[in-house]
Write a protein that holds these residues in place. Structure first.
Motif, mmCIF file in Angstrom:
data_model
loop_
_atom_site.group_PDB
_atom_site.id
_atom_site.type_symbol
_atom_site.label_atom_id
_atom_site.label_comp_id
_atom_site.label_asym_id
_atom_site.label_seq_id
_atom_site.Cartn_x
_atom_site.Cartn_y
_atom_site.Cartn_z
ATOM 1 N N TYR A 281 0.834 -1.196 0.000
ATOM 2 C CA TYR A 281 0.000 0.000 0.000
ATOM 3 C C TYR A 281 0.871 1.250 0.000
ATOM 4 N N LEU A 282 0.563 2.173 -0.902
ATOM 5 C CA LEU A 282 1.404 3.359 -1.076
ATOM 6 C C LEU A 282 0.537 4.613 -1.176
ATOM 7 N N PRO A 283 0.530 5.474 -0.143
ATOM 8 C CA PRO A 283 -0.218 6.732 -0.216
ATOM 9 C C PRO A 283 0.384 7.687 -1.246
ATOM 10 N N ILE A 284 -0.429 8.603 -1.730
ATOM 11 C CA ILE A 284 0.011 9.605 -2.697
ATOM 12 C C ILE A 284 0.723 10.734 -1.954
ATOM 13 N N ASN A 285 1.907 11.088 -2.423
ATOM 14 C CA ASN A 285 2.661 12.184 -1.823
ATOM 15 C C ASN A 285 2.179 13.506 -2.422
ATOM 16 N N ILE A 286 1.526 14.345 -1.619
ATOM 17 C CA ILE A 286 0.977 15.600 -2.142
ATOM 18 C C ILE A 286 2.076 16.607 -2.456
ATOM 19 N N ASN A 287 3.299 16.346 -2.022
ATOM 20 C CA ASN A 287 4.421 17.240 -2.337
ATOM 21 C C ASN A 287 5.034 16.965 -3.702
ATOM 22 N N THR A 288 4.690 15.826 -4.314
ATOM 23 C CA THR A 288 5.281 15.470 -5.608
ATOM 24 C C THR A 288 4.258 15.051 -6.660
ATOM 25 N N ALA A 289 3.002 14.839 -6.274
ATOM 26 C CA ALA A 289 1.978 14.384 -7.217
ATOM 27 C C ALA A 289 1.727 15.437 -8.290
ATOM 28 N N ILE B 260 -9.074 25.536 -2.965
ATOM 29 C CA ILE B 260 -9.655 24.497 -3.802
ATOM 30 C C ILE B 260 -10.223 23.347 -2.983
ATOM 31 N N PHE B 261 -9.695 23.138 -1.751
ATOM 32 C CA PHE B 261 -10.172 22.042 -0.897
ATOM 33 C C PHE B 261 -11.102 22.530 0.221
ATOM 34 N N ALA B 262 -11.411 23.818 0.218
ATOM 35 C CA ALA B 262 -12.217 24.387 1.295
ATOM 36 C C ALA B 262 -13.636 23.840 1.323
ATOM 37 N N SER B 263 -14.133 23.363 0.198
ATOM 38 C CA SER B 263 -15.508 22.873 0.130
ATOM 39 C C SER B 263 -15.690 21.483 0.730
ATOM 40 N N LEU B 264 -14.599 20.793 1.039
ATOM 41 C CA LEU B 264 -14.715 19.445 1.595
ATOM 42 C C LEU B 264 -15.208 19.497 3.030
ATOM 43 N N ASN B 265 -16.148 18.606 3.372
ATOM 44 C CA ASN B 265 -16.589 18.507 4.760
ATOM 45 C C ASN B 265 -15.685 17.539 5.515
ATOM 46 N N GLN B 266 -15.890 17.396 6.788
ATOM 47 C CA GLN B 266 -15.043 16.566 7.630
ATOM 48 C C GLN B 266 -15.081 15.098 7.218
ATOM 49 N N GLU B 267 -16.224 14.633 6.793
ATOM 50 C CA GLU B 267 -16.354 13.238 6.381
ATOM 51 C C GLU B 267 -15.528 12.970 5.128
ATOM 52 N N GLN B 268 -15.564 13.909 4.191
ATOM 53 C CA GLN B 268 -14.795 13.751 2.958
ATOM 54 C C GLN B 268 -13.295 13.794 3.239
ATOM 55 N N LYS B 269 -12.884 14.697 4.102
ATOM 56 C CA LYS B 269 -11.473 14.785 4.472
ATOM 57 C C LYS B 269 -11.018 13.499 5.153
ATOM 58 N N LYS B 270 -11.876 12.964 5.993
ATOM 59 C CA LYS B 270 -11.542 11.748 6.725
ATOM 60 C C LYS B 270 -11.342 10.562 5.783
ATOM 61 N N SER B 271 -12.135 10.494 4.709
ATOM 62 C CA SER B 271 -12.032 9.368 3.777
ATOM 63 C C SER B 271 -10.809 9.492 2.868
ATOM 64 N N ILE B 272 -10.401 10.735 2.558
ATOM 65 C CA ILE B 272 -9.279 10.941 1.647
ATOM 66 C C ILE B 272 -7.935 10.863 2.371
ATOM 67 N N THR B 273 -7.899 11.304 3.631
ATOM 68 C CA THR B 273 -6.636 11.423 4.360
ATOM 69 C C THR B 273 -5.777 10.150 4.345
ATOM 70 N N PRO B 274 -6.326 8.938 4.558
ATOM 71 C CA PRO B 274 -5.476 7.735 4.546
ATOM 72 C C PRO B 274 -4.786 7.489 3.205
ATOM 73 N N LEU B 275 -5.306 8.095 2.135
ATOM 74 C CA LEU B 275 -4.738 7.894 0.812
ATOM 75 C C LEU B 275 -3.593 8.852 0.511
ATOM 76 N N LEU B 276 -3.344 9.798 1.429
ATOM 77 C CA LEU B 276 -2.371 10.859 1.184
ATOM 78 C C LEU B 276 -1.222 10.821 2.182
ATOM 79 N N ALA B 277 -0.109 11.447 1.801
ATOM 80 C CA ALA B 277 1.066 11.546 2.668
ATOM 81 C C ALA B 277 1.878 12.760 2.234
ATOM 82 N N VAL B 278 2.806 13.169 3.086
ATOM 83 C CA VAL B 278 3.717 14.260 2.735
ATOM 84 C C VAL B 278 5.132 13.731 2.481
ATOM 85 N N ASP B 279 5.294 12.431 2.595
ATOM 86 C CA ASP B 279 6.567 11.801 2.280
ATOM 87 C C ASP B 279 6.311 10.638 1.335
ATOM 88 N N SER B 280 7.369 10.005 0.905
ATOM 89 C CA SER B 280 7.275 8.915 -0.063
ATOM 90 C C SER B 280 7.798 7.624 0.542
#
Length: 363
Positions: free
Chosen positions: A217-225, A265-285
């Protein structure tokens, strides 16, 4: 009865001619044998030289692998993020050792979408599936391809949600298979996508820059995507809108996922949406691919080259120990993990796999 006629003795000149002919035949025979032995010896020497060169190139590949791992380890000690400003992202000049050279190119696999994220821990990751479908839409490709990729990996024999037998609905294009059944396992390389419904050479070429097949399993790095992949995080977003994210991180690296939610651009997301996306993201690789090029400028002026691609994992030391504990190791070790003297989280960097190539692969 008449007496037999005595034989006429050979003249001296005739005897010398026979002797000379015999000597010439011996010289020719010796020359032929010596020539054959010399040719055989040259072939043996040439073969030994080629074997030596190949062995030397293999050693160069291993040296390049160690250099790549050392670079990732050195960078991991400097910070807890990975971005285009880091050591590994900078061009590496070739290392020269006499007539031998070693070239290293590093690529962040977390800057891409890992299609093996669709199915892990024995379950479908619906959030990852949504992102992959939106990525396909961004690339003007059929989102149904995502379901075909998922069915290639999952453990059952039915098409996801819609039902039906996979072997019937997703008949493989490959002629190597004795039947049309899917392997139900993680993908090893991107080229396997051509075995799936809806994927041809053109589709694969469009997808290749945005996907990877890391075996965990590999989260997406938001610093390089890329902006295209970032746009796939949100329904209805475009790569043009995500360009602002790229511009922001060029000035200030994301230290945490929360920094992403602060952008308009991400301000419209509610807490539930943020919660579902967060595990898929990372700031490192957590995964890098190194392309190692070993070259040898031979005496005959022809340069020989050999290539290898290596997947390097970089995971938190506590995560590695927990994983070992789940397989029967000592779970108590994870409780004793602490940051190092520089207050940085310790990382475990190691080679996961190596693949040799006769020609330079697409990288």
């Amino acid at each position: 009865m008449m007496p037999s006629k005595p034989s006429t003795p050979m003249k001296p000149d005739s005897q010398r001619g026979v002797a000379l002919l015999t000597i010439l035949l011996l010289v020719v025979s010796i020359t032929v044998v010596a020539g054959a032995m010399l040719a055989s010896q040259k072939i043996a020497i040439r073969r030994s030289g080629l074997l030596f060169d190949q062995n030397q190139l293999s050693q160069d590949i291993n040296a390049g692998q160690q250099l790549a791992v050392t670079m990732i380890r050195a960078d991991a000690k400097l910070n807890d993020t990975d971005s285009q400003q880091d050591i590994w992202a900078k061009p590496v000049p070739p290392y020269m050792f006499g007539t031998h050279g070693i070239g290293i190119e590093l690529r962040d696999e977390a800057s891409r979408f890992n299609i093996n994220n669709l199915y892990h821990n024995g379950a479908v990751d619906t959030d990852a599936l949504d992102i992959f479908q939106r990525l396909l839409t961004q690339l003007n490709l059929a989102p149904e391809i995502a379901v075909a990729v998922l069915d290639y990996q999952d453990a059952d024999s039915e098409v996801y949600k819609d039902g039906g037998d996979e072997s019937t609905v997703y008949a493989q294009q490959s002629t190597n298979s004795a039947d049309n059944s899917l392997p139900n396992q993680a993908l090893v390389n991107i080229d396997q996508l051509q075995n799936m419904k809806g994927v041809d050479a053109e589709v694969l070429a469009a997808l290749r820059p945005y996907i990877t097949t890391v075996p965990y399993y590999l989260p997406i790095n938001i610093n390089t995507a890329s902006p295209v992949l970032l746009a796939a995080l949100l329904e209805g977003a475009s790569s043009q809108q995500m360009q602002m994210v790229v511009e922001f991180r060029e000035k200030q690296v994301f230290e945490s996922i929360d920094g992403l939610w602060q952008l308009p651009i991400f301000a419209s997301l509610n807490q539930e949406q943020k919660k579902s996306i967060t595990p898929l993201l990372a700031v490192d690789s957590q995964a890098f691919t190194a392309l190692i090029t070993a070259s040898d400028s031979a005496d005959d002026g022809q340069e020989r080259q050999r290539y290898a691609t290596i997947i390097i994992s970089k995971t938190a030391a506590d995560a590695t120990e927990n994983s070992s504990g789940n397989n029967g190791g000592n779970n108590g070790n994870s409780a004793n993990n602490t940051k190092n003297a520089d207050n940085k989280k310790p990382k475990n960097v190691k080679v996961v796999s190596q693949r040799l190539w006769a020609f330079r692969p697409v990288f």
